[in-house]
Each structure stands twice: as C-alpha cells, then as structure tokens.
Design a protein around this motif. Structure first.
Motif, PDB file in Angstrom:
ATOM      1  N   LEU A 253       0.806  -1.217   0.000  1.00  0.00           N
ATOM      2  CA  LEU A 253       0.000   0.000   0.000  1.00  0.00           C
ATOM      3  C   LEU A 253       0.844   1.274   0.000  1.00  0.00           C
ATOM      4  N   LYS A 254       0.472   2.193  -0.902  1.00  0.00           N
ATOM      5  CA  LYS A 254       1.059   3.527  -0.945  1.00  0.00           C
ATOM      6  C   LYS A 254       0.030   4.579  -0.519  1.00  0.00           C
ATOM      7  N   TYR A 255      -1.196   4.452  -1.064  1.00  0.00           N
ATOM      8  CA  TYR A 255      -2.256   5.419  -0.779  1.00  0.00           C
ATOM      9  C   TYR A 255      -3.600   4.697  -0.725  1.00  0.00           C
ATOM     10  N   TYR A 256      -4.498   5.224   0.082  1.00  0.00           N
ATOM     11  CA  TYR A 256      -5.868   4.711   0.049  1.00  0.00           C
ATOM     12  C   TYR A 256      -6.837   5.877  -0.089  1.00  0.00           C
ATOM     13  N   PHE A 257      -7.966   5.576  -0.702  1.00  0.00           N
ATOM     14  CA  PHE A 257      -9.009   6.576  -0.918  1.00  0.00           C
ATOM     15  C   PHE A 257     -10.321   6.063  -0.340  1.00  0.00           C
ATOM     16  N   VAL A 258     -10.890   6.834   0.559  1.00  0.00           N
ATOM     17  CA  VAL A 258     -12.197   6.495   1.105  1.00  0.00           C
ATOM     18  C   VAL A 258     -13.229   6.759   0.009  1.00  0.00           C
ATOM     19  N   GLU A 259     -14.102   5.782  -0.214  1.00  0.00           N
ATOM     20  CA  GLU A 259     -15.184   5.968  -1.172  1.00  0.00           C
ATOM     21  C   GLU A 259     -16.482   5.490  -0.537  1.00  0.00           C
ATOM     22  N   GLN A 260     -17.496   6.294  -0.655  1.00  0.00           N
ATOM     23  CA  GLN A 260     -18.826   5.891  -0.201  1.00  0.00           C
ATOM     24  C   GLN A 260     -19.839   6.309  -1.257  1.00  0.00           C
ATOM     25  N   GLU A 261     -20.541   5.338  -1.790  1.00  0.00           N
ATOM     26  CA  GLU A 261     -21.476   5.588  -2.892  1.00  0.00           C
ATOM     27  C   GLU A 261     -22.901   5.831  -2.416  1.00  0.00           C
ATOM     28  N   GLU A 262     -23.260   5.242  -1.273  1.00  0.00           N
ATOM     29  CA  GLU A 262     -24.578   5.463  -0.660  1.00  0.00           C
ATOM     30  C   GLU A 262     -24.347   5.992   0.748  1.00  0.00           C
ATOM     31  N   TYR A 263     -25.310   6.753   1.277  1.00  0.00           N
ATOM     32  CA  TYR A 263     -25.118   7.439   2.545  1.00  0.00           C
ATOM     33  C   TYR A 263     -26.358   7.289   3.431  1.00  0.00           C
ATOM     34  N   THR A 264     -26.125   7.342   4.748  1.00  0.00           N
ATOM     35  CA  THR A 264     -27.239   7.351   5.688  1.00  0.00           C
ATOM     36  C   THR A 264     -27.992   8.673   5.598  1.00  0.00           C
ATOM     37  N   ASN A 265     -27.245   9.776   5.531  1.00  0.00           N
ATOM     38  CA  ASN A 265     -27.853  11.109   5.415  1.00  0.00           C
ATOM     39  C   ASN A 265     -27.378  11.799   4.139  1.00  0.00           C
ATOM     40  N   ASP A 266     -26.142  12.319   4.173  1.00  0.00           N
ATOM     41  CA  ASP A 266     -25.551  12.934   2.991  1.00  0.00           C
ATOM     42  C   ASP A 266     -24.044  12.658   3.015  1.00  0.00           C
ATOM     43  N   PRO A 267     -23.355  12.870   1.891  1.00  0.00           N
ATOM     44  CA  PRO A 267     -21.938  12.508   1.840  1.00  0.00           C
ATOM     45  C   PRO A 267     -21.063  13.232   2.841  1.00  0.00           C
ATOM     46  N   TRP A 268     -21.415  14.472   3.199  1.00  0.00           N
ATOM     47  CA  TRP A 268     -20.593  15.224   4.138  1.00  0.00           C
ATOM     48  C   TRP A 268     -20.670  14.637   5.542  1.00  0.00           C
ATOM     49  N   ASP A 269     -21.873  14.319   5.987  1.00  0.00           N
ATOM     50  CA  ASP A 269     -22.026  13.684   7.299  1.00  0.00           C
ATOM     51  C   ASP A 269     -21.330  12.330   7.324  1.00  0.00           C
ATOM     52  N   SER A 270     -21.485  11.581   6.256  1.00  0.00           N
ATOM     53  CA  SER A 270     -20.871  10.256   6.194  1.00  0.00           C
ATOM     54  C   SER A 270     -19.351  10.353   6.231  1.00  0.00           C
ATOM     55  N   MET A 271     -18.770  11.298   5.476  1.00  0.00           N
ATOM     56  CA  MET A 271     -17.321  11.423   5.459  1.00  0.00           C
ATOM     57  C   MET A 271     -16.787  11.889   6.804  1.00  0.00           C
ATOM     58  N   LYS A 272     -17.499  12.793   7.469  1.00  0.00           N
ATOM     59  CA  LYS A 272     -17.080  13.207   8.808  1.00  0.00           C
ATOM     60  C   LYS A 272     -17.079  12.020   9.770  1.00  0.00           C
ATOM     61  N   GLU A 273     -18.092  11.178   9.639  1.00  0.00           N
ATOM     62  CA  GLU A 273     -18.183   9.986  10.483  1.00  0.00           C
ATOM     63  C   GLU A 273     -17.041   9.029  10.184  1.00  0.00           C
ATOM     64  N   ASN A 274     -16.705   8.865   8.905  1.00  0.00           N
ATOM     65  CA  ASN A 274     -15.624   7.963   8.521  1.00  0.00           C
ATOM     66  C   ASN A 274     -14.277   8.469   9.018  1.00  0.00           C
ATOM     67  N   ILE A 275     -14.050   9.763   8.904  1.00  0.00           N
ATOM     68  CA  ILE A 275     -12.785  10.330   9.375  1.00  0.00           C
ATOM     69  C   ILE A 275     -12.667  10.205  10.892  1.00  0.00           C
ATOM     70  N   ALA A 276     -13.754  10.458  11.592  1.00  0.00           N
ATOM     71  CA  ALA A 276     -13.746  10.307  13.057  1.00  0.00           C
ATOM     72  C   ALA A 276     -13.436   8.873  13.442  1.00  0.00           C
ATOM     73  N   TYR A 277     -13.969   7.930  12.684  1.00  0.00           N
ATOM     74  CA  TYR A 277     -13.705   6.495  12.944  1.00  0.00           C
ATOM     75  C   TYR A 277     -12.222   6.192  12.766  1.00  0.00           C
ATOM     76  N   LEU A 278     -11.632   6.666  11.673  1.00  0.00           N
ATOM     77  CA  LEU A 278     -10.217   6.404  11.419  1.00  0.00           C
ATOM     78  C   LEU A 278      -9.355   7.027  12.515  1.00  0.00           C
ATOM     79  N   LYS A 279      -9.687   8.208  12.965  1.00  0.00           N
ATOM     80  CA  LYS A 279      -8.909   8.846  14.023  1.00  0.00           C
ATOM     81  C   LYS A 279      -9.069   8.119  15.355  1.00  0.00           C
ATOM     82  N   ARG A 280     -10.238   7.531  15.563  1.00  0.00           N
ATOM     83  CA  ARG A 280     -10.503   6.796  16.786  1.00  0.00           C
ATOM     84  C   ARG A 280      -9.629   5.548  16.875  1.00  0.00           C
ATOM     85  N   ILE A 281      -9.409   4.899  15.759  1.00  0.00           N
ATOM     86  CA  ILE A 281      -8.632   3.650  15.814  1.00  0.00           C
ATOM     87  C   ILE A 281      -7.138   3.920  15.728  1.00  0.00           C
TER      88      ILE A 281
END
Length: 281
Positions: A253-281
């Motif tokens: 691995l050199k780089y990874y890209f988060v991709e989400q095609e469907e969302y619970t609410n909207d892409p911005w909320d989903s991406m914030k949730e994903n970033i918070a998850y990555l920082k948590r771990i």
C-alpha cells in the motif's frame, strides 16, 4: 478462509472491538498507520463536484483530507476545470491530485496527455474495457492493460485497474480476477483493490495480499452493508478495517481513498463519520 469470511461478514462486531482498543500496533511496535494522509475518491461527492468543483474541493480540504482521486463526470475527468487548474486548486488547498479513474477507450491518448498535465501519479481504469465474463476476455484485457501500462510509464504515470465484485466470478474453474492478475505485469499494472467489493463478493483481501504480495499500492477503503450490498459508514458493515490496516506491508500500500457511494444522510455527514472512525482507531 471460510472462518475469516464469516468473521468479515459479521456486521457490528468491529465497532465493539474499536471501543475497547483505542490504539493498535504492528509487530515490532510500529503504530497503526492510516489516519495522517486520508484520501478520498471524488465520486463520493459527485453531485457537489458537478455543481461547484472548486467550492467542493475547499470543503473537502477543510475535513483534513490530503489525497484526491478524481472520477468521470458529465464535465469530464476534471469537472470542467483544466487539468493543470485542477492540480493547482488541490495544491493551494494542501492536497495532492494523486490519481484519477478513467476509461480505457479511443480517447486514451488525450487522457494520458491530460494526466501528465495534471501531474497525476496514477491513472486507474475504473471498469472492464470489454464485456465478457470469460478467461479469454480477461486475458485479452490483461494484454491491453500491459500495453496501457507501458504507454503510461513513458509519461511517468502508473496505470492500474479498480475491481468490483464481478471480477471474482469464475469461468471453467478459473477465478477471473486471478486470470487478470496472472497475466498482467506487476511493474506495468498497479492494482487498486476495492476492499468493500472484495468482501461483498465473498472473498478475503488478506488472501489476495498473500497470493500477490506488493501488487496493491492503492485501496478503496469502503465498508459494505452486506444485506443491502451497498456501501455504508465505517464500522457499520462487514469490512474489518482495523485488521485490514495491519496488512499494508503485504499489500504494498502507498495510498488509500475512502469511497462511499450510498449514505445514511448525505456525503458530508458520512465522510465526517468515517474520518472520526479512522482517528478513533
């Protein structure tokens, strides 16, 4: 493999484990990587990018995202911007236009010219250029990928391919994705493994890391709702993200890209949730 597959498909178990383990280490004491240079596939924000590319890139940068992978749109691969302009906007915002999803078609030479102008490191074919779920077709595609890889390398660009789930179907006892891997040159065709689609197909990414070590410099980091067969926020689906991130070396691995095609609410909320998850771990 079966026991691991069952584990990968158990939704929700990861979220509990994450709450109990705030940090992780590799063998030898190295800290788990994956939160400092978060990348995003712009298809995640496809509607917003089509409406206001520069404004959307500003909002993406504000999330702390550093690496960008573009996608096709009705305004082209650069969302109505010139390739150099797209590169400069990203640079001014502290991001790198690292990669781009493209089609391998009769506009290939122009695609190469534009990618060179944009200073991209990677060009990733986003889907099979010819239809046919057969060994013969996948061998033909592999030959075209090797040729595209040679042409890209001359421009200082790395060519690759992004999988879905259908590549893991079989023909006459041969897994088609394996046919593609076995017939492409590692120095010319750099695979972007979409981890969500691998798991959704019933396969284990770690098996592929072991079988083809170092062949996957790019990932699409995507959790999958296995019941709906669609993407979801991290920790809500069947991908063991913590375990995956521990196998970066085997992947190459050199780089990874988060991709989400469907969302619970909207892409911005989903991406914030994903970033918070990555920082948590």
């Amino acid at each position: 493999m079966n026991s691991r597959r069952e584990f990968l498909l158990r939704s929700g178990a990861l979220a509990v484990g994450t709450a109990l383990m705030p940090s992780f280490t590799f063998a030898g004491g190295k800290k788990l990587k994956g939160t400092s240079n978060i990348g995003v596939q712009l298809y995640t924000f496809r509607k917003a990018m089509g409406e206001d590319a520069v404004g959307t890139l500003k909002k993406i940068a504000a999330l702390g995202i550093k690496e960008i992978e573009s996608a096709g749109s009705n305004k082209g691969y650069y969302y109505g911007l010139k390739p150099k302009e797209m590169q400069q906007v990203c640079k001014d915002l502290g991001m790198t236009l690292r990669s781009g999803h493209i089609a391998l078609n009769d506009k290939w030479e122009q695609t190469l010219d534009d990618a060179a102008e944009a200073g991209q490191e990677y060009l990733i074919c986003s889907s099979m250029p010819s239809k046919g779920q057969s060994v013969d077709n996948y061998k033909k595609v592999a030959a075209s990928f090797n040729k595209a890889g040679e042409e890209s390398k001359k421009r200082g660009i790395k060519f690759g391919y992004h999988n879905h789930d259908y590549e893991f179907e079989s023909d006459n006892g041969h897994v088609l994705y394996d046919v593609l891997m076995d017939n492409t040159q590692a120095d010319l065709v750099h695979m972007e493994l979409d981890l969500g689609w691998v798991v959704a197909s019933g396969n284990d990414p770690m098996v592929y890391f072991a079988k083809y070590p170092g062949r996957f410099p790019l990932w699409h980091l995507k959790d999958m709702d296995m019941a709906k067969h669609e993407s979801t926020e991290f920790g809500k689906g069947g991908l063991d993200i913590v375990d995956i991130l521990k196998h970066q070396k085997e992947s190459g691995l050199k780089y990874y890209f988060v991709e989400q095609e469907e969302y619970t609410n909207d892409p911005w909320d989903s991406m914030k949730e994903n970033i918070a998850y990555l920082k948590r771990i």
